[in-house]
Design an enzyme around this catalytic site. Structure first.
Site, PDB file in Angstrom:
ATOM      1  CG  ASP A  19      -1.792  -1.220   1.345  1.00  0.00           C
ATOM      2  OD1 ASP A  19      -1.443  -2.259   0.772  1.00  0.00           O
ATOM      3  OD2 ASP A  19      -2.824  -1.142   2.030  1.00  0.00           O
ATOM      4  CG  HIS A  87      -8.053   3.581   1.806  1.00  0.00           C
ATOM      5  ND1 HIS A  87      -8.111   4.697   2.607  1.00  0.00           N
ATOM      6  CD2 HIS A  87      -7.833   2.537   2.643  1.00  0.00           C
ATOM      7  CE1 HIS A  87      -7.928   4.348   3.879  1.00  0.00           C
ATOM      8  NE2 HIS A  87      -7.741   3.034   3.919  1.00  0.00           N
TER       9      HIS A  87
END
Length: 315
Positions: A19, A87
């Site tokens: 990430d 996200h």
């Protein structure tokens, strides 16, 4: 004439990148380190799998997307896979670029199961909210609890820490102006993210030597109690009727490799969990978790080498 000294059956290099969360400098440093530590011809033809969560928390989401979008033209012999993180899904849901529910239902149907959280999480109620998926409303909302006790830091606007993403496009957090501020190429990138990626014949170094396996890459993991084939089908279809996609957002229920995959050696690689965890063929590559002071990590296959943005490998 220069001979090709690469053995014809040499395993392809696969880089699984954790990430990034809006940290462009970390991404640039990590990329330089990968170029430095991997043989040039191997890197030029590598399979690069980004494990999702490109936005939020860090200050430079817009620049991160620019960097990722530029890779296929800069490295035309590489293959690039851009997984959707929870996200990114929520960001795309706010912008209206995720696919419509396959049964023709409204996105407002996704609110019902979680309505008890609406007030505490301060869901978005601005322009366009009536037809927005649950996660888009949560993403652009204004969390009423300002301190995240689990992480020991303050929320950045919403439950998703989305305020820095708005600001990276020059827009205040929670503003509908973001829908116009995000360039079309960024919207297209978010719309095209895959929820799952499968590869056959990926080589991995094990205690018994180099092993060829199937690889499944998915942001959080696969649920251990649901049939794998059914999960894969739903994820490939990007079924947006689901209010919370466990394979993108789950925690303990997606941590282990589902038992049925034991029959065929299968690597499952994910980000999401704010941990670097390698146990057999289960690879969790998210050392940073979006924290400013923690690195972005990559696992390189088949060697199983871990490369971080903080390593000093640049030539």
């Amino acid at each position: 004439m220069e001979e090709n000294i690469n053995p014809p059956n040499k395993p392809r290099v696969v880089c699984c990148i954790g990430d990034i969360h809006g940290y462009i400098t970390k991404l640039q440093n990590l990329w330089s380190n990968l170029e430095s530590c991997i043989d040039k011809s191997d890197f030029q033809t590598a399979l690069i799998i980004f494990l999702g969560d490109y936005c939020d928390r860090g200050p430079d989401t817009s620049k991160v997307l620019d960097f990722l979008i530029s890779l296929p033209s800069k490295y035309p012999k590489q293959s690039h896979v851009f997984l959707c993180g929870n996200h990114d899904f929520a960001f795309g849901a706010f912008l209206g670029v995720i696919p419509s529910p396959p049964d023709g239902s409204e996105f407002s149907e996704t609110w019902k199961e979680y309505e008890m959280n609406e007030q505490r999480e301060g869901w978005y109620k601005g322009e366009g909210f009536e037809k927005m998926h649950l996660q888009g409303r949560r993403w652009a909302g204004n969390h009423t609890v300002k301190f995240n006790t689990a992480k020991g830091i303050e929320y950045k606007g919403s439950i998703y820490d989305a305020a820095p993403t708005f600001e990276s496009y020059g827009v205040p957090h929670g503003s509908a102006d973001l829908m116009q501020a995000v360039p079309d190429e960024h919207k297209k990138f978010l719309a095209n993210l895959v929820w799952i990626h499968e590869e056959d014949d990926v080589s991995i170094k094990t205690e018994e030597g180099i092993k060829k396996c199937k690889l499944i890459a998915v942001h959080a993991g696969l649920e251990k109690k649901k049939p794998v084939e059914q999960q894969i089908k739903t994820l490939k279809a990007k079924d947006t009727r689901i209010p919370k996609v466990e394979a993108l957002s789950g925690r303990m229920d997606v941590w282990e490799i589902p038992q049925e995959l034991a029959k065929t050696p299968t690597i499952i690689v994910s980000g999401h969990h704010a941990k670097l965890h390698i146990e057999g063929l289960r690879l969790v590559i998210d050392e940073g978790g979006g924290y400013e002071d923690k690195p972005v990590a990559t696992v390189v296959l088949p060697s199983m080498e871990i490369v971080r943005d903080t390593d000093h490998l640049v030539k």
